[in-house]
Design a protein around this motif. Structure first.
Motif, PDB file in Angstrom:
ATOM      1  N   LEU A 190     -27.006 -20.246 -23.674  1.00  0.00           N
ATOM      2  CA  LEU A 190     -27.382 -18.966 -23.073  1.00  0.00           C
ATOM      3  C   LEU A 190     -26.829 -18.838 -21.665  1.00  0.00           C
ATOM      4  O   LEU A 190     -26.376 -17.764 -21.257  1.00  0.00           O
ATOM      5  CB  LEU A 190     -28.907 -18.823 -23.055  1.00  0.00           C
ATOM      6  CG  LEU A 190     -29.559 -18.352 -24.360  1.00  0.00           C
ATOM      7  CD1 LEU A 190     -31.071 -18.483 -24.259  1.00  0.00           C
ATOM      8  CD2 LEU A 190     -29.171 -16.916 -24.676  1.00  0.00           C
ATOM      9  N   ARG A 191     -26.853 -19.917 -20.910  1.00  0.00           N
ATOM     10  CA  ARG A 191     -26.353 -19.878 -19.530  1.00  0.00           C
ATOM     11  C   ARG A 191     -24.861 -19.563 -19.517  1.00  0.00           C
ATOM     12  O   ARG A 191     -24.398 -18.725 -18.744  1.00  0.00           O
ATOM     13  CB  ARG A 191     -26.631 -21.202 -18.827  1.00  0.00           C
ATOM     14  CG  ARG A 191     -26.137 -21.223 -17.379  1.00  0.00           C
ATOM     15  CD  ARG A 191     -26.613 -22.481 -16.672  1.00  0.00           C
ATOM     16  NE  ARG A 191     -26.060 -22.589 -15.329  1.00  0.00           N
ATOM     17  CZ  ARG A 191     -26.551 -21.968 -14.275  1.00  0.00           C
ATOM     18  NH1 ARG A 191     -27.600 -21.193 -14.414  1.00  0.00           N
ATOM     19  NH2 ARG A 191     -26.004 -22.111 -13.088  1.00  0.00           N
ATOM     20  N   ILE A 193     -23.111 -18.023 -21.837  1.00  0.00           N
ATOM     21  CA  ILE A 193     -22.910 -16.644 -22.303  1.00  0.00           C
ATOM     22  C   ILE A 193     -23.255 -15.644 -21.207  1.00  0.00           C
ATOM     23  O   ILE A 193     -22.521 -14.675 -20.971  1.00  0.00           O
ATOM     24  CB  ILE A 193     -23.765 -16.384 -23.561  1.00  0.00           C
ATOM     25  CG1 ILE A 193     -23.237 -17.202 -24.740  1.00  0.00           C
ATOM     26  CG2 ILE A 193     -23.771 -14.896 -23.920  1.00  0.00           C
ATOM     27  CD1 ILE A 193     -24.129 -17.170 -25.963  1.00  0.00           C
ATOM     28  N   ASN A 194     -24.360 -15.877 -20.496  1.00  0.00           N
ATOM     29  CA  ASN A 194     -24.785 -14.936 -19.451  1.00  0.00           C
ATOM     30  C   ASN A 194     -23.811 -14.907 -18.287  1.00  0.00           C
ATOM     31  O   ASN A 194     -23.578 -13.856 -17.683  1.00  0.00           O
ATOM     32  CB  ASN A 194     -26.184 -15.308 -18.965  1.00  0.00           C
ATOM     33  CG  ASN A 194     -27.249 -14.998 -19.994  1.00  0.00           C
ATOM     34  OD1 ASN A 194     -27.093 -14.096 -20.797  1.00  0.00           O
ATOM     35  ND2 ASN A 194     -28.322 -15.773 -20.000  1.00  0.00           N
ATOM     36  N   THR A 197     -20.986 -12.796 -19.390  1.00  0.00           N
ATOM     37  CA  THR A 197     -21.396 -11.398 -19.457  1.00  0.00           C
ATOM     38  C   THR A 197     -21.340 -10.742 -18.084  1.00  0.00           C
ATOM     39  O   THR A 197     -20.944  -9.575 -17.952  1.00  0.00           O
ATOM     40  CB  THR A 197     -22.820 -11.295 -20.033  1.00  0.00           C
ATOM     41  OG1 THR A 197     -22.832 -11.864 -21.344  1.00  0.00           O
ATOM     42  CG2 THR A 197     -23.264  -9.832 -20.136  1.00  0.00           C
ATOM     43  N   ARG A 244     -23.837 -12.409 -28.842  1.00  0.00           N
ATOM     44  CA  ARG A 244     -24.015 -13.864 -28.836  1.00  0.00           C
ATOM     45  C   ARG A 244     -25.306 -14.245 -28.124  1.00  0.00           C
ATOM     46  O   ARG A 244     -26.035 -15.128 -28.567  1.00  0.00           O
ATOM     47  CB  ARG A 244     -22.823 -14.535 -28.156  1.00  0.00           C
ATOM     48  CG  ARG A 244     -21.526 -14.450 -28.945  1.00  0.00           C
ATOM     49  CD  ARG A 244     -20.388 -15.127 -28.204  1.00  0.00           C
ATOM     50  NE  ARG A 244     -19.101 -14.901 -28.850  1.00  0.00           N
ATOM     51  CZ  ARG A 244     -17.939 -15.342 -28.387  1.00  0.00           C
ATOM     52  NH1 ARG A 244     -17.915 -16.039 -27.255  1.00  0.00           N
ATOM     53  NH2 ARG A 244     -16.820 -15.085 -29.032  1.00  0.00           N
ATOM     54  N   SER A 245     -25.550 -13.564 -26.997  1.00  0.00           N
ATOM     55  CA  SER A 245     -26.790 -13.824 -26.265  1.00  0.00           C
ATOM     56  C   SER A 245     -28.000 -13.426 -27.097  1.00  0.00           C
ATOM     57  O   SER A 245     -29.009 -14.140 -27.147  1.00  0.00           O
ATOM     58  CB  SER A 245     -26.783 -13.054 -24.940  1.00  0.00           C
ATOM     59  OG  SER A 245     -27.985 -13.259 -24.240  1.00  0.00           O
ATOM     60  N   SER A 249     -30.928 -15.900 -28.433  1.00  0.00           N
ATOM     61  CA  SER A 249     -32.324 -15.641 -28.078  1.00  0.00           C
ATOM     62  C   SER A 249     -33.179 -15.412 -29.322  1.00  0.00           C
ATOM     63  O   SER A 249     -34.303 -15.907 -29.427  1.00  0.00           O
ATOM     64  CB  SER A 249     -32.420 -14.420 -27.155  1.00  0.00           C
ATOM     65  OG  SER A 249     -31.753 -14.661 -25.932  1.00  0.00           O
ATOM     66  N   ALA A 307     -34.810 -18.599 -21.152  1.00  0.00           N
ATOM     67  CA  ALA A 307     -33.670 -17.680 -21.221  1.00  0.00           C
ATOM     68  C   ALA A 307     -33.676 -16.721 -20.039  1.00  0.00           C
ATOM     69  O   ALA A 307     -32.629 -16.405 -19.464  1.00  0.00           O
ATOM     70  CB  ALA A 307     -33.709 -16.904 -22.534  1.00  0.00           C
ATOM     71  N   GLN A 310     -32.414 -18.464 -17.001  1.00  0.00           N
ATOM     72  CA  GLN A 310     -30.963 -18.607 -16.983  1.00  0.00           C
ATOM     73  C   GLN A 310     -30.299 -17.326 -16.502  1.00  0.00           C
ATOM     74  O   GLN A 310     -29.360 -17.360 -15.706  1.00  0.00           O
ATOM     75  CB  GLN A 310     -30.450 -18.972 -18.390  1.00  0.00           C
ATOM     76  CG  GLN A 310     -30.923 -20.313 -18.893  1.00  0.00           C
ATOM     77  CD  GLN A 310     -30.667 -21.436 -17.904  1.00  0.00           C
ATOM     78  OE1 GLN A 310     -29.580 -21.552 -17.363  1.00  0.00           O
ATOM     79  NE2 GLN A 310     -31.673 -22.250 -17.649  1.00  0.00           N
ATOM     80  N   LYS A 311     -30.793 -16.177 -16.968  1.00  0.00           N
ATOM     81  CA  LYS A 311     -30.239 -14.898 -16.509  1.00  0.00           C
ATOM     82  C   LYS A 311     -30.500 -14.710 -15.020  1.00  0.00           C
ATOM     83  O   LYS A 311     -29.651 -14.192 -14.284  1.00  0.00           O
ATOM     84  CB  LYS A 311     -30.854 -13.748 -17.309  1.00  0.00           C
ATOM     85  CG  LYS A 311     -30.444 -13.736 -18.770  1.00  0.00           C
ATOM     86  CD  LYS A 311     -31.098 -12.587 -19.529  1.00  0.00           C
ATOM     87  CE  LYS A 311     -30.679 -12.592 -20.996  1.00  0.00           C
ATOM     88  NZ  LYS A 311     -31.309 -11.502 -21.775  1.00  0.00           N
TER      89      LYS A 311
END
Length: 585
Positions: A190-191, A193-194, A197, A244-245, A249, A307, A310-311
């Motif tokens: 997730l990290r 991907i973010n 993004t 993907r995120s 999630s 999650a 991470q964002k």
């Protein structure tokens, strides 16, 4: 986002975020108390099931008919009031924190070196203000509320479960860690991907911004398909990473629910066995199941908080990169006094842009006396603009020095140095506001209307302003969009006239004017230039014929210097450029 973020470890980033939250610790403490009290009421709703089933339906406690319904209504009323107050306080904290972050970012933005703005990273900079800063505050307060409220709910419900049946609760304890282990598997993905993004969001902002600013070019050169393709590529990339995120999630939820389903199945089997032996009543089991059902949602939110963190960290990386960005080199201590302003000298100045294959300026040396007008001419790319940009220290030489009366300009404070300079450039920058606000920019409120009108008259713009219904109070639109090119140029000249600085830089100052306007403005400029040290860059050589000295640059070198007549006699590069323009004219 800049992946070279150096503000420290994750712990450091967390600390920096919550130090800002801590600035409002009184409101935060009050909100957390309210949240905790509201959370404690939730197990009470589960516990009501025990007396309701064991003693309510058999008539043993007749007053349960009215007391239990009132208790339920009262509990929900208390929770509603407490949640409203806590949400209000947290929103107040988030918005004040956001205001403070954006203030710090804007202060750093104004102080960034000129070279940082030349990198063309406008979309990413804007993204940090509009998206990243908001994400930090939203997620920071959301994480706080989840950890406190849902943490308190889970602890209270677990206490209730232990009280009702420690054997059944033990089963929950054994199986629950499975969901925690599952969550950790997704965190790193997730990290990554973010972070990607955030980069693509900035790219999307840049593409849209360029399409807006260049809409006329797009229309004239039929660039519709190219712009659509460019936007679709970025837009599709953003969709892919968002999916993907979302998948990562969403995958955590069913896996967590599956582990919980196993736990519930085992709990039911064990409860049935205890009920058959009389160790567990129907009311106790109903209360246990109610508490267990209530624990799923807060556990899910606690599981998903990783999650959100991470964002929050990705957004914080981006924001703190700007807040920690290097500022202009303003280490000078001396104050430049206009009364003592003397000769300006360049001594063996060299400059090369980063990653460039050759020097833009090479061994530049000359001296300008106070009140002298010096002009720079040469082919495009010869280094004229870079040279004059060194005077206000928009760029600094990599070797050599620039001095004023023998003092290196780096020894002066930037504020005092730039206060002695006025600039009119080829690329006019105006600000959304009125005519008067733009003419007296930086001095608005300290400049009389009469002085503003005098400046406009000298720039040959007063008649046009007087013809407008609102006169000086007429809005000019974004970057003077409601003005013609010549009007924008003359408004910038009026702005320089208001400042009345002893050093004047004219970078193609009359390039956007028609011949008649150029003659009128040139006459005003010549009056303005008297007694001032003036640096002129001009493509039209007719505008520099009266300069005290003309320096001819070619590939970063001074190849000729002298006045107009001397340079024509030399029959060198200046004469060649002049004759070419004369033939074109």
């Amino acid at each position: 986002m800049d992946n070279s973020f150096k503000s420290g470890s994750r712990k450091t980033v967390f600390r920096r975020i919550y130090l800002r939250v801590g600035d409002y610790w009184q409101a935060l403490a009050a909100a957390l108390v309210l949240v905790s009290v509201a959370a404690v009421t939730q197990p009470a709703l589960a516990y009501i099931m025990k007396p309701l089933l064991d003693e309510g339906f058999n008539g043993a406690k007749p007053h349960y008919i009215w007391s239990i319904p009132l208790t339920v209504v009262g509990l929900f009323l208390v929770r509603g009031v407490l949640n409203f107050l806590s949400d209000y306080l947290l929103a107040w904290i988030a918005n004040n924190m956001l205001m403070g972050i954006r203030k710090d970012m804007f202060e750093k933005l104004l102080g960034m070196p000129d070279g940082e703005f030349q990198k063309g990273d406008t979309g990413r900079l804007m993204n940090r203000f509009t998206i990243d800063a908001g994400n930090i505050t939203d997620y920071a307060t959301e994480v706080c509320i989840i950890l406190v409220r849902d943490g308190a709910v889970v602890i209270a419900l677990l206490a209730m479960l232990l009280y009702l049946s420690w054997q059944l609760t033990l089963i929950i304890f054994i199986i629950m860690p499975i969901s925690v282990i599952t969550t950790r598997i997704f965190i790193k993905r997730l990290r990554r991907i973010n972070m990607k993004t955030v980069d693509i969001n900035a790219e999307l902002t840049r593409v849209v911004k360029e399409s807006i600013e260049g809409q006329r070019v797009v229309k004239l050169f039929n660039g519709y398909e190219f712009e659509r393709s460019r936007f679709q590529s970025v837009n599709n990339g953003l969709r892919r990473f968002a999916m993907r995120s979302a998948i990562a999630s969403a995958a955590m939820t069913p896996i967590t629910q599956l582990s919980i389903a196993f736990a519930v199945g085992i709990v039911i089997a064990t409860a049935l066995y205890q009920g058959s032996t009389g160790a567990l009543t129907v009311g106790s089991f109903a209360a246990f199941l109610t508490a267990l059902a209530q624990i799923f949602d807060p556990v899910k939110r606690l599981t998903n908080v990783a999650a959100r963190m991470q964002k929050m960290l990705v957004a914080a990386d981006s924001v703190f990169t700007l807040i920690d960005s290097p500022q202009e080199n303003d280490t000078g201590k001396k104050v430049l006094d206009s009364d003592k302003l003397g000769n300006i000298s360049f001594a063996n100045v060299n400059f090369r842009f980063p990653d460039a294959g050759s020097d833009t300026l090479n061994d530049i040396s000359f001296t300008v006396k106070r009140g002298e007008t010096i002009a720079f001419v040469g082919r495009s790319g010869s280094g004229k603009t870079t040279l004059v940009n060194m005077i206000p220290r928009f760029v600094d030489p990599i070797s050599g020095q620039i001095t004023i009366d023998g003092t290196n300009i780096a020894d002066f404070t930037l504020e005092s140095l730039r206060s002695q300079l006025s600039l009119v450039s080829q690329s006019v920058v105006l600000f959304e506001g009125t005519m008067a606000q733009n003419v007296a920019y930086g001095f608005f409120g300290d400049t009389s209307e009469e002085r503003i009108r005098e400046a406009l008259a000298s720039a040959n713009l007063l008649d046009y302003v007087n013809s407008l219904p609102q006169g000086l109070d007429t809005p000019i639109g974004e970057n003077g969009a409601w003005l013609s090119g010549g009007q924008r140029q003359r408004l910038a000249i009026a702005r320089a006239l208001i400042k009345n600085a002893p050093i004047l830089i004219l970078d193609e100052a009359t390039s956007a004017l028609d011949n008649e306007s150029e003659r009128q403005v040139q006459a005003s400029l010549e009056t303005l230039m008297k007694g001032r040290t003036t640096f002129v860059i001009a493509h039209r050589l007719s505008t520099v014929q009266n300069a005290d000295r003309i320096l001819v640059l070619d590939r970063g070198h001074i190849v000729e210097q002298g006045n107009h007549t001397e340079l024509l006699k030399n029959d060198g590069l200046y004469a060649s450029l002049y004759n070419m323009q004369f033939r074109e004219g």
